[in-house]
Design a protein around this motif. Structure first.
Motif, PDB file in Angstrom:
ATOM      1  N   ALA A  81       0.827  -1.210   0.000  1.00 24.65           N
ATOM      2  CA  ALA A  81       0.000   0.000   0.000  1.00 24.65           C
ATOM      3  C   ALA A  81       0.860   1.258   0.000  1.00 24.65           C
ATOM      4  CB  ALA A  81      -0.921   0.006   1.221  1.00 24.65           C
ATOM      5  N   ALA A  82       1.960   1.221   0.734  1.00 24.62           N
ATOM      6  CA  ALA A  82       2.834   2.397   0.801  1.00 24.62           C
ATOM      7  C   ALA A  82       3.561   2.627  -0.525  1.00 24.62           C
ATOM      8  CB  ALA A  82       3.847   2.237   1.933  1.00 24.62           C
ATOM      9  N   THR A  83       4.163   1.584  -1.077  1.00 20.12           N
ATOM     10  CA  THR A  83       4.878   1.745  -2.356  1.00 20.12           C
ATOM     11  C   THR A  83       3.902   2.034  -3.493  1.00 20.12           C
ATOM     12  OG1 THR A  83       4.858  -0.659  -2.678  1.00 20.12           O
ATOM     13  CG2 THR A  83       6.813   0.291  -1.654  1.00 20.12           C
ATOM     14  N   GLY A  84       2.707   1.434  -3.427  1.00 18.78           N
ATOM     15  CA  GLY A  84       1.703   1.717  -4.450  1.00 18.78           C
ATOM     16  C   GLY A  84       1.214   3.151  -4.391  1.00 18.78           C
ATOM     17  N   LEU A 245      16.427   6.298 -20.099  1.00 18.53           N
ATOM     18  CA  LEU A 245      16.770   6.429 -18.683  1.00 18.53           C
ATOM     19  C   LEU A 245      15.705   5.821 -17.790  1.00 18.53           C
ATOM     20  CD1 LEU A 245      18.178  10.057 -18.793  1.00 18.53           C
ATOM     21  CD2 LEU A 245      19.487   7.992 -18.307  1.00 18.53           C
ATOM     22  N   TYR A 246      14.432   6.001 -18.144  1.00 20.93           N
ATOM     23  CA  TYR A 246      13.362   5.390 -17.360  1.00 20.93           C
ATOM     24  C   TYR A 246      13.479   3.869 -17.385  1.00 20.93           C
ATOM     25  CZ  TYR A 246      11.197  10.034 -17.764  1.00 20.93           C
ATOM     26  OH  TYR A 246      10.942  11.378 -17.717  1.00 20.93           O
ATOM     27  N   ALA A 247      13.772   3.327 -18.563  1.00 24.42           N
ATOM     28  CA  ALA A 247      13.915   1.870 -18.681  1.00 24.42           C
ATOM     29  C   ALA A 247      15.112   1.369 -17.875  1.00 24.42           C
ATOM     30  CB  ALA A 247      14.062   1.480 -20.148  1.00 24.42           C
ATOM     31  N   ILE A 248      16.217   2.120 -17.901  1.00 24.42           N
ATOM     32  CA  ILE A 248      17.408   1.721 -17.146  1.00 24.42           C
ATOM     33  C   ILE A 248      17.109   1.704 -15.651  1.00 24.42           C
ATOM     34  CG2 ILE A 248      19.705   2.522 -16.431  1.00 24.42           C
ATOM     35  CD1 ILE A 248      20.138   3.367 -19.366  1.00 24.42           C
ATOM     36  N   GLY A 249      16.429   2.739 -15.141  1.00 24.26           N
ATOM     37  CA  GLY A 249      16.069   2.769 -13.729  1.00 24.26           C
ATOM     38  C   GLY A 249      15.178   1.600 -13.348  1.00 24.26           C
ATOM     39  N   ALA A 250      14.185   1.294 -14.193  1.00 22.97           N
ATOM     40  CA  ALA A 250      13.272   0.187 -13.910  1.00 22.97           C
ATOM     41  C   ALA A 250      14.015  -1.152 -13.901  1.00 22.97           C
ATOM     42  CB  ALA A 250      12.152   0.159 -14.945  1.00 22.97           C
ATOM     43  N   LEU A 251      14.937  -1.337 -14.850  1.00 24.97           N
ATOM     44  CA  LEU A 251      15.657  -2.609 -14.935  1.00 24.97           C
ATOM     45  C   LEU A 251      16.614  -2.804 -13.765  1.00 24.97           C
ATOM     46  CD1 LEU A 251      16.321  -2.693 -18.772  1.00 24.97           C
ATOM     47  CD2 LEU A 251      14.876  -4.272 -17.472  1.00 24.97           C
ATOM     48  N   PHE A 256      17.278  -5.435  -8.094  1.00 27.73           N
ATOM     49  CA  PHE A 256      17.382  -5.190  -6.660  1.00 27.73           C
ATOM     50  C   PHE A 256      16.145  -5.694  -5.912  1.00 27.73           C
ATOM     51  CE2 PHE A 256      17.827  -2.338  -2.903  1.00 27.73           C
ATOM     52  CZ  PHE A 256      19.130  -2.662  -2.567  1.00 27.73           C
ATOM     53  N   GLY A 257      14.949  -5.397  -6.470  1.00 26.16           N
ATOM     54  CA  GLY A 257      13.717  -5.842  -5.824  1.00 26.16           C
ATOM     55  C   GLY A 257      13.620  -7.356  -5.761  1.00 26.16           C
ATOM     56  N   GLY A 258      13.997  -8.022  -6.849  1.00 24.35           N
ATOM     57  CA  GLY A 258      13.941  -9.476  -6.866  1.00 24.35           C
ATOM     58  C   GLY A 258      14.904 -10.110  -5.872  1.00 24.35           C
ATOM     59  N   ALA A 371       8.670   4.592 -12.949  1.00 20.26           N
ATOM     60  CA  ALA A 371       9.308   3.444 -13.597  1.00 20.26           C
ATOM     61  C   ALA A 371      10.130   2.648 -12.586  1.00 20.26           C
ATOM     62  CB  ALA A 371      10.190   3.923 -14.745  1.00 20.26           C
ATOM     63  N   TYR A 372      10.803   3.355 -11.705  1.00 23.76           N
ATOM     64  CA  TYR A 372      11.651   2.754 -10.676  1.00 23.76           C
ATOM     65  C   TYR A 372      10.836   1.820  -9.778  1.00 23.76           C
ATOM     66  CZ  TYR A 372      14.866   3.061  -6.590  1.00 23.76           C
ATOM     67  OH  TYR A 372      15.698   2.804  -5.532  1.00 23.76           O
ATOM     68  N   TYR A 373       9.666   2.292  -9.317  1.00 25.34           N
ATOM     69  CA  TYR A 373       8.851   1.474  -8.416  1.00 25.34           C
ATOM     70  C   TYR A 373       8.082   0.393  -9.166  1.00 25.34           C
ATOM     71  CZ  TYR A 373      10.176   4.285  -4.479  1.00 25.34           C
ATOM     72  OH  TYR A 373      10.919   4.892  -3.498  1.00 25.34           O
ATOM     73  N   VAL A 374       7.783   0.622 -10.441  1.00 27.27           N
ATOM     74  CA  VAL A 374       7.239  -0.463 -11.257  1.00 27.27           C
ATOM     75  C   VAL A 374       8.267  -1.579 -11.367  1.00 27.27           C
ATOM     76  CG1 VAL A 374       6.600  -1.115 -13.607  1.00 27.27           C
ATOM     77  CG2 VAL A 374       5.581   0.911 -12.563  1.00 27.27           C
ATOM     78  N   GLY A 375       9.533  -1.196 -11.568  1.00 28.68           N
ATOM     79  CA  GLY A 375      10.606  -2.185 -11.604  1.00 28.68           C
ATOM     80  C   GLY A 375      10.723  -2.948 -10.299  1.00 28.68           C
TER      81      GLY A 375
END
Length: 433
Positions: A81-84, A245-251, A256-258, A371-375
């Motif tokens: 809920a917080a990250t969303g 840049l958005y794609a790089i941040g997400a990737l 890291f998230g995984g 993009a970062y938090y979607v990643g």
């Protein structure tokens, strides 16, 4: 032919003099200049507060589950809920910062977030707790994009990567403390006291931030008209450099998230079989991210932005492969490399967004954060699925594919820039050299 014959010396001297003149007339902050140290520390504390609050319940899910009588999947909504909330509201909050100012929005966001943080310990039920966390995440959305836009406007370009690196370093400290401190406090006094302590830490950070951050001198108010906002967002999404840049941040965040979602399962199983307390302590590795993010500016100075991105991707990939070893020291070393590579790459990419966007910087940064938090969400979900189907090797495979994506995007940007400027120096992604 001598330099005097060609006039090369005269041209170089003139260019150098012009550069020195521009630097001396630039009223923006620079290392060693007035206000720079106060500004850096203020935004470092903002990063600490943001990630400490955002992830304050992650290490406490078993205790929350037991206290409220809910399942683990239900308790996990206190994090989601917080990250969303942050991901959804980062763009609208960035629009407010364009109209009312970066410092004003950051101050208001911190005030709301820490107030909610002091209410969280008194939540009587899971729905109430999830609702409070969603509001807290929405409030925190006003910080990352506004902070990056503030730096892009108030700091000289050559110091921008270093300044943003310090802000990202604050994120790493906050992310670490939001998990480790709560874990140790909760062990003695329960999860409610633990999140309350994090709330008090965030209050101290918020007060110091407001007292230290210099007033902006280069901010120009924008419009809140929806049509203007939509046009600005469309312009940013149409910009090929920003899209990369958005794609790089997400990737990078996918990796890291995984890794940090699944690593606890990896260490709890044979041949390691570590107790939960020791598993929680691995978040001390975040300190490596503090160092790598804060030194990103020096990396760019030596290697160029493209070179720094390649180094970050290579370090992350090496860490992923090393973590496959059935040896605890090698796994921990792998985590060190993954963390260092991620935070360095994130600092370089996020600072490049601020330099690339020529207008609507807060929206440009907000799109990067989205993009970062979607990643992060994608990495956590896909990494966990890969772990259950293929073990740790499956999670590593997902991470390696994401790192390869970073390399491919960076290379394609360089090739696209070469096609545009011929033999001129490559400026792909806004990333020189």
């Amino acid at each position: 032919m001598t330099p005097a014959d060609t006039g090369a010396s005269t041209v170089v001297d003139a260019a150098s003099a012009a550069s020195d003149s521009l630097a001396s007339s630039d009223s923006r902050m620079a290392p060693g200049g007035p206000g720079y140290r106060r500004m850096s520390f203020a935004l470092f504390l903002t990063g600490v507060a943001t990630f400490a609050l955002l992830y304050s319940t992650q290490a406490l899910l078993p205790l929350i589950s037991g206290d409220l009588g809910v399942t683990a999947s239900d308790a996990s909504w206190t994090v989601a809920a917080a990250t969303g909330g942050l991901a959804v509201f980062v763009l609208p909050m960035s629009a407010l910062s364009e109209r009312f100012g970066r410092r004003t929005v950051m101050t208001a966001s911190l005030a709301v977030a820490v107030t909610v943080g002091l209410l969280v310990p008194f939540a009587p039920s899971l729905p109430a707790l999830v609702a409070l966390r969603a509001v807290q995440g929405a409030a925190l959305a006003g910080l990352p994009a506004s902070a990056t836009a503030y730096l892009a406007e108030e700091v000289r370009p050559r110091a921008l990567v270093t300044a943003i690196g310090l802000f990202v370093a604050g994120n790493s400290v906050g992310g670490m403390s939001g998990r480790i401190i709560t874990g140790w406090v909760a062990q003695e006094w329960g999860w409610r006291v633990a999140v309350g302590v994090i709330g008090l830490v965030a209050v101290a950070c918020a007060v110091a931030f407001r007292l230290l951050l210099p007033a902006p001198t280069h901010f120009t108010p924008g419009s809140l008209r929806p049509r203007v906002l939509v046009r600005t967002v469309r312009d940013h999404l149409a910009h090929p450099l920003l899209r990369r840049l958005y794609a790089i941040g997400a990737l990078f965040m996918t990796v890291f998230g995984g890794v940090y979602t699944v690593i606890g399962y990896r260490l709890a199983q044979a041949p390691f079989s570590l107790p939960q307390g020791l598993i929680g302590s691995i978040f001390l590795v975040y300190l490596v991210g503090t160092v790598s993010a804060s030194t990103a500016g020096r990396l760019v100075g030596r290697l160029g932005r493209r070179g720094a991105l390649y180094l970050g991707a290579g370090t992350t990939a090496a860490g992923l492969l090393l973590s496959l070893a059935p040896s605890l020291p090698l796994v921990l070393l792998g985590l060190v490399l993954i963390t260092a590579g991620f935070f360095a790459g994130h600092a370089v990419a996020s600072s490049a967004v601020g330099k690339t966007a020529q207008h609507g910087r807060a929206q440009a940064s907000a799109l990067y954060q989205s993009a970062y938090y979607v990643g992060s969400s994608a990495g956590s979900t896909v990494g966990a699925v890969a772990f259950h189907s293929g073990g740790w090797a499956g999670t590593v495979g997902v991470g390696v594919l994401a790192v390869l994506g970073v390399v491919v995007i960076t290379v394609s940007g360089s090739l696209a820039a070469r096609r545009q400027v011929g033999d001129a120096p490559v400026q792909a992604l806004g990333l020189s050299r």
